[in-house]
Design an enzyme around this catalytic site. Structure first.
Site, short mmCIF file in Angstrom:
data_model
loop_
_atom_site.label_atom_id
_atom_site.label_comp_id
_atom_site.label_asym_id
_atom_site.label_seq_id
_atom_site.Cartn_x
_atom_site.Cartn_y
_atom_site.Cartn_z
CE LYS B 78 -3.99 2.03 2.43
NZ LYS B 78 -4.90 1.92 3.59
CB SER B 158 -8.19 3.78 2.45
OG SER B 158 -7.38 3.15 3.41
CB SER B 182 -8.69 1.16 5.41
OG SER B 182 -9.34 2.40 5.28
#
Lengths: 95, 490, 485
Positions: B78, B158, B182
């Protein structure tokens, strides 16, 4: 409305985010909706309830007083938008 | 070599050790898949050279019989994790061109164990969002579509790029961070497994902060075992993170096999929210039955402050974020928009550098901390947060795990729910409580919605009982036999 | 009475002062990072990624900084809070990299305490300490390198500071100065801050208001960052008079932050109450509450050296010094130690006089600290011994001391080299006396006819003839006898 465009301007100034005059009403509406949503916390009786100060039940760890970082000026300045003579450079600050 | 991209991490590990294929072949298969799937926008930055050099090192080690736990396993990272010398953006314009001169502890742990970095995955800007649409680099798309529909779906957020990449075979596993859901919500949307560990289990050092008291790194992978494998490498005490906990990291993979026998499962009545689709309710019931069949006992529990979790979260998280994001000021790194005065430079830089959702949260956070409002908002929220944590503590006196849905719906299409921030926030209704209480929680795919999209079930455990969370998740995974992939059965 | 009343047109005004002292903690590394704290390094060479607030960087507290704060709290006779909390103080400034300063707001590490100040008239007053908290220093912005830009150096960013806040108990510039001196003295005794105001390791903000004696507190102004004790006193004096002028002119004081211009000797507005920052304090979620073990606090308490006040009392009781002299000697640990080394086995009052008058005078002239005195305690003791055993006279001792300061040599060496040994041999003195009396026959006659005052003249003449080395007592006796005929 929980807040008006004057308050939006004030918060924007505090947060150093420029919000054009034309957008302030819209943003005041959006922020007011969020504040209306969180307003329901008022229903909760929190008398005598301690606020949460740490998520994990451990004591604060402490570091020894030893210098572990060798000054890496190049690494510190490498990403700077503007630098000179080993300093970060910013528009003139007037006190 | 398309089949190499459908392997599990455990399967790839075995294949590499048996020399059925090389780490380089495995990595190149993924790089090729990434090149073929750029439409999904799952990666912000691809790092093929980095990957190939790590894979070559892995092959050398495999040849010497010195394989490390994750030797040669290609992962997506990420773009919230700082990676030394590799562009790190947090999905934001304001971190333009930022190449950290340091590595996050979690990714350093992964490289220590032999993993290979394929690239930096797309995400909502500063991890603020539930659909990946707030990324400055454009939305990541889910590899899933509703059968018979061409509409692009959100992968959730997210950690949307990570989830999409894992589901689409663009990596074997990925890192995510979970501040309010997320990891779990995109895992649910994309039909994969996502684990948010206990707060303090993984170091936060080198992870761009959103809300410090809620952020926690964790793995996304295609099955429970793979999450267990990744977590073991990611977790561990970090003396440079004051909130990291000094406890040994167990062998989650080995402990996962205990099953659900004898476990006491709590079903919180407060999670039956108004307007929840009946298929979610049905799936939840199905999960109860699966666990019962595996020898668990199930009872109703009370988590009375559940309805206040979201409003609490939407005070605490923005407040912390407003302060955490103050460092993006155009002075030391990232974007700078010139201004005549220092304040003008700040205001223009931050106005141009932050997207609408980030600005909204920074403003809310600034407001709730400001003079005269602190007690009514922030202090109140932290008090309610104590009550929410207390609810869980009480429940965990009589049960070992809590079972609930992960999200109130399946994935929605790009464009849906986009106008109303509050409607978007409601996505997190089931995931936020575990963040507020700092508890470990997993989302495991359990079935398909009526329109053919994956739905996840969530298990929440006691602090540092990831092993039990994983064991029960494995039970559900086995019982559900979820074998669907975005392209049909895998 | 140290309170200074300003005489107004309708009666006196009282000055009310509270001071906030920022003391840089002595530690090798910074408060929350492993970067060095040494003064004067090249810009941005003592900066960690934490200090530069790089994304994802986190603070971990330095245990020695905690210990230094606790030590200081104990020395200020203050309450040590076993649980304290670090908060973020949010504001934007280019030398504040994170956009917030980690400080302590509602729950500081140290609570109420006291400091006793010593005034020129020999009296003492007790001043309340409100609190002491730990916080990070900011970096440094330089505004004079380029015309349109400021340059930022983060070397100082993150260095530990103790903010020591006094109650509004001070009543005059003199008291403010005495308070600062005492606080600095205590910090130096316990080694928690070097107290160097020129290098900025001790800085002071002053809250000043005026009122009619007996009235409630007036509106105060805060004067920021004054960098010497003298300037603090001047700033307070200027500010108090400014406020009295406004009030007597029928105006009202606006609460504001003011800057002291040391060149002009004035204070001027920096920002008004309306422009005051909204700091949005909240507990730093990257840190947990700091919890101290009471046994450890007791251990720190037990490790403190004798502090200035008890030492002063002991000097008065054990050495018979005046409160004033004792106060002067204990102001610095080094001068107190010096005194005790000289006084040991000697006349303590003489030792005190020599140190406070001759030694301090010389050091002052040379601009030296007592640690770097050219005359060591042992050397000064040696000089005193030579007076006691009659090797030199008190009069010559001052010359010997001057030579010791000059050369760094010990007293005996100077005496020998310069041949200053006192002459006590009666025949040598007698010869000199007779020579003078023969040369001054007329004056001898005058003396003998009753002009007693001439005695001093003869003493002077003989001394001069003998190069000052005559034992004064022997000379007096002999001269008296001879003149008597």
């Amino acid at each position: 409305m929980f807040l008006d465009k004057t308050t939006v301007a004030k918060i924007a100034r505090l947060a150093r985010v420029r919000i054009p005059e034309a957008d302030r009403d819209r943003i005041a509406g959006e922020l007011s909706n969020i504040l209306a949503f969180v307003e329901q916390l008022k229903e909760v009786d929190t008398k005598g309830v301690a606020p949460m100060t740490s998520v994990v039940a451990v004591s604060l760890k402490q570091r020894d007083d030893t210098v572990t970082v060798i000054g890496d000026r190049d690494g510190i300045l490498a990403n700077a938008p503007q630098m000179e003579h080993g300093f970060f450079v910013v528009p003139k600050v007037i006190e | 070599m398309a089949s190499l991209t459908t392997l599990s991490i455990a399967g790839a590990r075995d294949g590499l050790r048996a020399r059925e294929f090389s780490a380089l072949e495995l990595t190149q298969a993924h790089l090729a898949a990434m090149a073929g799937a750029r439409r999904l926008n799952a990666y912000i930055t691809e790092t093929p050279e980095h990957a190939i050099s790590q894979a070559a090192e892995s092959d050398a080690r495999l040849a010497r019989g010195e394989a490390r736990p994750l030797e040669g396993i290609p992962l997506g990272i990420k773009d919230l994790f700082c990676t030394k010398g590799v562009l790190t953006t947090a999905g934001s314009h304001i971190l333009d061109g930022f190449h950290p001169p340091y590595e996050s502890t979690v990714t350093a742990n992964l490289w220590r164990d032999g993993a290979v970095m394929l690239g930096k995955t797309n995400m909502d800007e500063f991890a603020m969002g539930s659909s990946n649409i707030t990324s400055y680099y454009g939305p990541a798309l889910s590899p899933w579509r509703r059968p018979g529909s061409a509409a692009d779906l959100v992968p959730g957020g997210s950690s949307g790029g990570s989830a999409a990449a894992v589901a689409a075979g663009l990596c074997l596993g990925a890192t995510g961070t979970d501040t309010g859901g997320s990891i779990r919500q995109p895992a649910s949307f994309c039909g994969i497994v996502g684990l948010k560990p206990t707060y303090g289990r993984c170091s936060r050092l080198g992870i761009v902060a959103f809300a410090s008291s809620l952020d926690q790194a964790g793995p996304l992978a295609r099955n429970v075992r793979d999450c267990a494998i990744l977590l073991r490498s990611m977790a561990g005490h970090d003396p440079l993170d004051s909130t990291s906990v000094d406890r040994p990291v167990p062998d989650y993979e080995a402990m996962m096999g205990r099953g659900a026998k004898g476990l006491r499962i709590g079903v919180p009545k407060q999670y039956r929210v108004d307007g929840m689709p009946s298929e979610i309710e049905t799936l939840w019931r199905q999960g109860i039955d699966w666990l019962k069949a595996a020898g668990a006992t199930v009872r109703d529990i009370d988590l009375p402050h559940t309805k206040y979790a979201l409003p609490t979260y939407y005070i605490v998280a923005p407040a912390e974020a407003s302060s955490n994001l103050a460092r993006y000021d155009g002075v030391r790194y990232g974007l700078r928009v010139p201004g005549a005065s220092i304040d003008e430079m700040y205001e223009l830089t931050r106005a141009a550098g932050f997207g609408a959702e980030v600005k909204r949260r920074v403003m809310i956070g600034t407001y709730v901390l400001s003079a005269g409002y602190y007690d009514a908002y922030y202090l109140k929220a932290q008090q309610v947060r104590s009550l929410i944590a207390r609810d869980f503590a009480t429940a965990f006196e009589s049960v070992d795990l809590v079972l609930a849905p992960t999200a109130p719906s399946a994935a929605f299409a790009i464009g849906e729910k986009m106008d109303d921030p509050i409607a978007m926030y409601l996505n997190d209704v089931f995931t936020v409580p575990a963040n507020l209480a700092g508890l470990p929680a997993i989302s495991v795919p359990a079935g398909l919605s009526a329109d053919g999209l994956p739905l996840g079930l969530q298990l929440i455990g006691r602090a540092f009982e990831e092993d039990m969370v994983l064991a029960a998740a494995k039970t559900i995974e086995d019982a559900a036999g979820f074998s669907h992939g975005p392209g049909g059965a895998r | 009475m140290a309170a200074l009343l300003i005489e107004g047109s309708n009666g006196p005004w009282e000055i009310v002062i509270g001071l906030e002292v920022h003391a840089q903690v002595i530690s090798r590394a910074k408060l929350f990072s492993g970067a060095a704290t040494a003064f004067g390094a090249d810009p941005n060479t003592q900066v960690s990624f934490v200090d530069a607030a790089m994304p994802g960087m986190l603070p971990v507290i330095n245990r020695i900084c905690v210990e230094q704060a606790v030590k200081t709290g104990v020395a200020l006779d203050a309450r040590i809070n076993l649980t304290s909390v670090f908060d973020r103080k949010n504001y934007f400034y280019p030398d504040l990299p994170a956009g917030y300063q980690i400080s302590q707001y509602q729950q500081p590490i140290v609570g109420r305490g006291t400091v006793t100040i010593d005034l020129k008239d020999g009296s003492s007053r007790t001043i309340g300490i409100t609190r002491l908290h730990l916080e990070q220093d900011a970096g440094k912005s330089l505004h004079d390198i380029a015309p349109h830009a400021s340059h930022v150096d983060l070397n100082r960013a993150g260095v530990a500071l103790m903010e020591i806040v006094s109650e509004p108990d001070l009543r005059s510039p003199e008291e403010a100065g005495a308070y600062l001196k005492k606080v600095r003295s205590i910090l130096r005794y316990i080694g928690t801050c070097d107290g160097n105001m020129e290098e900025g390791s001790l800085r002071c903000d002053a809250n000043v208001s005026v009122r009619r004696p007996g009235d409630p507190l007036g509106t105060r102004c805060e004067i920021k960052n004054v960098n010497s004790i003298r300037f603090v006193q001047k700033a307070i004096e200027y500010e108090a008079n400014r406020q009295v002028d406004i009030l007597e002119g029928g105006g009202a004081i606006a609460q504001e932050t003011r800057l002291f211009d040391s060149a002009k000797g004035e204070t001027r507005t920096m920002r008004s109450k309306e422009e005051a920052h909204d700091y949005r304090y909240f507990p730093d979620p990257d840190l947990l509450p700091l919890v101290l073990d009471p046994a450890w606090v007791d251990q720190v308490r037990g490790s403190l050296p004798e502090l200035p006040d008890p030492k002063k009392a002991r000097f008065i009781a054990d050495y018979g010094l005046s409160p004033y002299d004792a106060g002067v000697l204990v102001a610095e640990q080094a001068s107190a130690d010096y005194f005790e080394a000289v006084a040991k086995g000697r006349d303590a009052k003489a030792a005190s006089n020599w140190i406070t008058v001759e030694l301090f005078g010389a050091l002052n002239r040379l601009g030296l600290d007592i640690d770097r005195s050219p005359v060591s305690a042992a050397a000064l003791g040696g000089l005193l011994d030579l007076m006691t055993d009659g090797t030199i006279s008190g009069r010559l001792a001052k010359d010997v001391f001057a030579a010791m300061v000059e050369s760094g040599k010990d007293a005996m060496t100077v005496v020998e080299e310069k041949g200053l040994r006192q002459v006590t041999d009666a025949s040598a003195i007698e010869t000199a006396v007779e020579t003078i009396m023969a040369a001054e026959a007329a004056k001898v006659a005058e003396y003998r006819s009753g002009k007693d005052k001439l005695f001093g003249y003869f003493v002077g003449q003989v001394m001069r003839a003998m190069g000052g080395k005559a034992n004064p007592q022997a000379l007096n006796e002999l001269l008296k006898r001879k003149l008597a005929g």
